[in-house]
Design a protein around this motif. Sequence first.
Motif, PDB file in Angstrom:
ATOM      1  N   ALA A  16       0.834  -1.212   0.000  1.00  0.00           N
ATOM      2  CA  ALA A  16       0.000   0.000   0.000  1.00  0.00           C
ATOM      3  C   ALA A  16       0.864   1.257   0.000  1.00  0.00           C
ATOM      4  O   ALA A  16       0.472   2.284  -0.549  1.00  0.00           O
ATOM      5  CB  ALA A  16      -0.921  -0.003   1.220  1.00  0.00           C
ATOM      6  N   ARG A  17       2.058   1.167   0.618  1.00  0.00           N
ATOM      7  CA  ARG A  17       2.917   2.361   0.651  1.00  0.00           C
ATOM      8  C   ARG A  17       3.341   2.734  -0.769  1.00  0.00           C
ATOM      9  O   ARG A  17       3.444   3.906  -1.114  1.00  0.00           O
ATOM     10  CB  ARG A  17       4.131   2.115   1.539  1.00  0.00           C
ATOM     11  CG  ARG A  17       4.860   3.394   1.888  1.00  0.00           C
ATOM     12  CD  ARG A  17       6.005   3.134   2.841  1.00  0.00           C
ATOM     13  NE  ARG A  17       5.576   2.803   4.174  1.00  0.00           N
ATOM     14  CZ  ARG A  17       6.397   2.374   5.143  1.00  0.00           C
ATOM     15  NH1 ARG A  17       7.701   2.243   4.897  1.00  0.00           N
ATOM     16  NH2 ARG A  17       5.938   2.097   6.340  1.00  0.00           N
ATOM     17  N   PRO A  49      -1.526   4.463   4.884  1.00  0.00           N
ATOM     18  CA  PRO A  49      -1.943   4.078   3.525  1.00  0.00           C
ATOM     19  C   PRO A  49      -2.576   2.680   3.469  1.00  0.00           C
ATOM     20  O   PRO A  49      -3.492   2.452   2.660  1.00  0.00           O
ATOM     21  CB  PRO A  49      -0.624   4.112   2.729  1.00  0.00           C
ATOM     22  CG  PRO A  49       0.485   4.132   3.739  1.00  0.00           C
ATOM     23  CD  PRO A  49      -0.092   4.760   4.968  1.00  0.00           C
ATOM     24  N   GLY A  50      -2.124   1.775   4.324  1.00  0.00           N
ATOM     25  CA  GLY A  50      -2.704   0.419   4.335  1.00  0.00           C
ATOM     26  C   GLY A  50      -4.161   0.459   4.767  1.00  0.00           C
ATOM     27  O   GLY A  50      -5.022  -0.207   4.178  1.00  0.00           O
ATOM     28  N   CYS A 100      -6.898  -6.841   5.592  1.00  0.00           N
ATOM     29  CA  CYS A 100      -6.314  -6.460   6.878  1.00  0.00           C
ATOM     30  C   CYS A 100      -5.057  -5.626   6.668  1.00  0.00           C
ATOM     31  O   CYS A 100      -4.148  -6.057   5.940  1.00  0.00           O
ATOM     32  CB  CYS A 100      -5.969  -7.731   7.649  1.00  0.00           C
ATOM     33  SG  CYS A 100      -5.334  -7.412   9.284  1.00  0.00           S
ATOM     34  N   GLU A 101      -5.012  -4.481   7.301  1.00  0.00           N
ATOM     35  CA  GLU A 101      -3.798  -3.656   7.271  1.00  0.00           C
ATOM     36  C   GLU A 101      -2.710  -4.350   8.079  1.00  0.00           C
ATOM     37  O   GLU A 101      -2.936  -4.778   9.218  1.00  0.00           O
ATOM     38  CB  GLU A 101      -4.106  -2.289   7.903  1.00  0.00           C
ATOM     39  CG  GLU A 101      -3.007  -1.255   7.668  1.00  0.00           C
ATOM     40  CD  GLU A 101      -2.000  -1.076   8.793  1.00  0.00           C
ATOM     41  OE1 GLU A 101      -1.236  -0.117   8.737  1.00  0.00           O
ATOM     42  OE2 GLU A 101      -1.952  -1.889   9.740  1.00  0.00           O
ATOM     43  N   ILE A 102      -1.541  -4.503   7.476  1.00  0.00           N
ATOM     44  CA  ILE A 102      -0.393  -5.023   8.231  1.00  0.00           C
ATOM     45  C   ILE A 102       0.701  -3.993   8.018  1.00  0.00           C
ATOM     46  O   ILE A 102       1.447  -4.050   7.045  1.00  0.00           O
ATOM     47  CB  ILE A 102       0.036  -6.426   7.735  1.00  0.00           C
ATOM     48  CG1 ILE A 102      -1.143  -7.392   7.844  1.00  0.00           C
ATOM     49  CG2 ILE A 102       1.271  -6.918   8.490  1.00  0.00           C
ATOM     50  CD1 ILE A 102      -0.873  -8.775   8.318  1.00  0.00           C
ATOM     51  N   GLY A 103       0.739  -3.013   8.875  1.00  0.00           N
ATOM     52  CA  GLY A 103       1.686  -1.921   8.658  1.00  0.00           C
ATOM     53  C   GLY A 103       1.742  -1.033   9.877  1.00  0.00           C
ATOM     54  O   GLY A 103       1.794  -1.512  11.012  1.00  0.00           O
ATOM     55  N   THR A 104       1.663   0.271   9.626  1.00  0.00           N
ATOM     56  CA  THR A 104       1.888   1.233  10.708  1.00  0.00           C
ATOM     57  C   THR A 104       0.760   1.220  11.744  1.00  0.00           C
ATOM     58  O   THR A 104       1.012   1.446  12.924  1.00  0.00           O
ATOM     59  CB  THR A 104       2.093   2.637  10.100  1.00  0.00           C
ATOM     60  OG1 THR A 104       3.207   2.548   9.190  1.00  0.00           O
ATOM     61  CG2 THR A 104       2.419   3.671  11.150  1.00  0.00           C
ATOM     62  N   VAL A 105      -0.468   0.913  11.320  1.00  0.00           N
ATOM     63  CA  VAL A 105      -1.528   0.797  12.336  1.00  0.00           C
ATOM     64  C   VAL A 105      -1.201  -0.371  13.260  1.00  0.00           C
ATOM     65  O   VAL A 105      -1.238  -0.255  14.486  1.00  0.00           O
ATOM     66  CB  VAL A 105      -2.919   0.600  11.674  1.00  0.00           C
ATOM     67  CG1 VAL A 105      -3.968   0.335  12.749  1.00  0.00           C
ATOM     68  CG2 VAL A 105      -3.304   1.811  10.846  1.00  0.00           C
ATOM     69  N   ALA A 159       8.035  -1.026   9.130  1.00  0.00           N
ATOM     70  CA  ALA A 159       8.963  -1.292   8.030  1.00  0.00           C
ATOM     71  C   ALA A 159       8.227  -1.269   6.689  1.00  0.00           C
ATOM     72  O   ALA A 159       8.746  -0.774   5.682  1.00  0.00           O
ATOM     73  CB  ALA A 159       9.645  -2.636   8.241  1.00  0.00           C
ATOM     74  N   LEU A 160       7.020  -1.809   6.666  1.00  0.00           N
ATOM     75  CA  LEU A 160       6.230  -1.869   5.432  1.00  0.00           C
ATOM     76  C   LEU A 160       4.794  -1.472   5.747  1.00  0.00           C
ATOM     77  O   LEU A 160       4.339  -1.651   6.882  1.00  0.00           O
ATOM     78  CB  LEU A 160       6.211  -3.310   4.881  1.00  0.00           C
ATOM     79  CG  LEU A 160       7.543  -3.968   4.518  1.00  0.00           C
ATOM     80  CD1 LEU A 160       7.325  -5.459   4.252  1.00  0.00           C
ATOM     81  CD2 LEU A 160       8.141  -3.309   3.280  1.00  0.00           C
ATOM     82  N   ASP A 161       4.102  -0.948   4.757  1.00  0.00           N
ATOM     83  CA  ASP A 161       2.658  -0.751   4.899  1.00  0.00           C
ATOM     84  C   ASP A 161       1.977  -1.662   3.880  1.00  0.00           C
ATOM     85  O   ASP A 161       1.917  -1.345   2.688  1.00  0.00           O
ATOM     86  CB  ASP A 161       2.279   0.718   4.667  1.00  0.00           C
ATOM     87  CG  ASP A 161       2.426   1.522   5.940  1.00  0.00           C
ATOM     88  OD1 ASP A 161       1.738   1.176   6.926  1.00  0.00           O
ATOM     89  OD2 ASP A 161       3.241   2.459   5.973  1.00  0.00           O
TER      90      ASP A 161
END
Length: 458
Positions: free
Chosen positions: A350-351, A363-364, A380-385, A399-401
Amino acid sequence: MTYQTIIEPFRIHSVEPMRMTTPSERRSALEVAGYNLFALRAEDVLIDLLTDSGTGAMSRDQWAAIQHGDESYAGSPSWFRFLASVQELFPFPHVIPTHQGRAAEKILFNVIGGPGKVIPNNTHFDTTRANVEATGAEALDLVIAEGHDPAALHPFKGNMDLDRLGDLLARRRDDIPVVFVTITNNSGGGQPVSLANLRSVRALCDQYGVPLFLDACRFAENAWFIREREEGQGERDVADIVREIASLADGMTMSAKKDGMANIGGWLAMSDPDWAQRCREVLILTEGFPTYGGLAGRDLEAIAQGLHEVVDHDYLRYRIQSTAYLGEALHESGIPVVRPIGGHAVYIDARALLSHIEPLEYPGQALAIALYEAGGIRSCEIGTVMFGLHPDGTEVAAALDLVRLAIPRRTYTQSHIDFVIEVCRDVASRAKDLRGYRIVESPKALRHFTARFAPLAT
Ligand SMILES: Cc1ncc(COP(=O)(O)O)c(C=O)c1O
């Protein structure tokens, strides 16, 4: 002639209705849910790719096994069938049943964690990290550099970085109660770990006298990748590869909601009798008696049968090919996805797709919301959230969004997946119009489950 069409190696035996909704119904549902897809009513979701955990379809033989469930409090025959099935693949002397994976993690880290300790892993899954940190210990991710690069085409992107692990062991051996390896590496894109890497991690653990544990949720998918991709493994039976993986470890945590092919369940297994004794004491306090540990006899039966089915080659070939089918279609449409495609899920970068949205504007989350709004698809967001909030209260970009499209086992057909591809293409074509989100309400730990969001003004 080798035909290209992936056919599901099963016929449909009973059906569940799926409810169609309109875009305006979905927009209202999002508002009510505070833009958190975990807070949606499942009935308002058309295709639910939130997780592959506990969401799969059980087989005829699992439903039949459930009828053999014996609900005796202690020493039930269902427990012995469960134990035999687990030990056929993972011959650890001590098997401790739990109601799901995180219960196994909580018990283990309660016993071996604590302030000043550090627990390395290729990448800790969110519940693993939270359970480590809840004891005051540090959870360290040491996946190879390629594991952080969504586009790097490494066949085993879940591998542990041996140099960094060796360095950590040399510096802090006394603070490390256990080394963990997650197979496959869920938070890093569902990427497998090679046998060669596991053997090297084992050698390092032996050198420093530290036990090695597996977070083995997707062990069968990992073993299939080893069979497909690792030199000299192509003729082996997957069950045999799994036993070799187990032989390299001193113990495991497991969520049977993944490669246990069940809707609930898990276990903790190990060689060390003292640790096992201490874990059983916590088990009795928190889960239940050691021959059922938070599960009904019928659940133990479903898992026992599921473990036979998950190592079937026809099943695994279909499973891995059908996930790749979705991922490769998105890639060919120009949508950035983590490659090679993982076992249980496709991860959209998503990033990269929403490069106009800063990581701290999630962004995710923005992409996951857009997929739901457009087509009723829950991801499912797997990132900064999920990973951005640290125990000291600071927030930094993960590390990743990624946005994970997790595929429940044996549940959706190819036409469902074709619909998902169409929706993703539509949303990606409008990527520039999507905007970020801010968090308006948040708990202190595992915030992605319950936080509430609001869209940022354009
Ligand atoms: C790698 C990994 N470890 C642990 C867990 C936790 O398992 P459970 O959801 O059964 O508590 C999960 C769940 O998704 C996982 O993917």
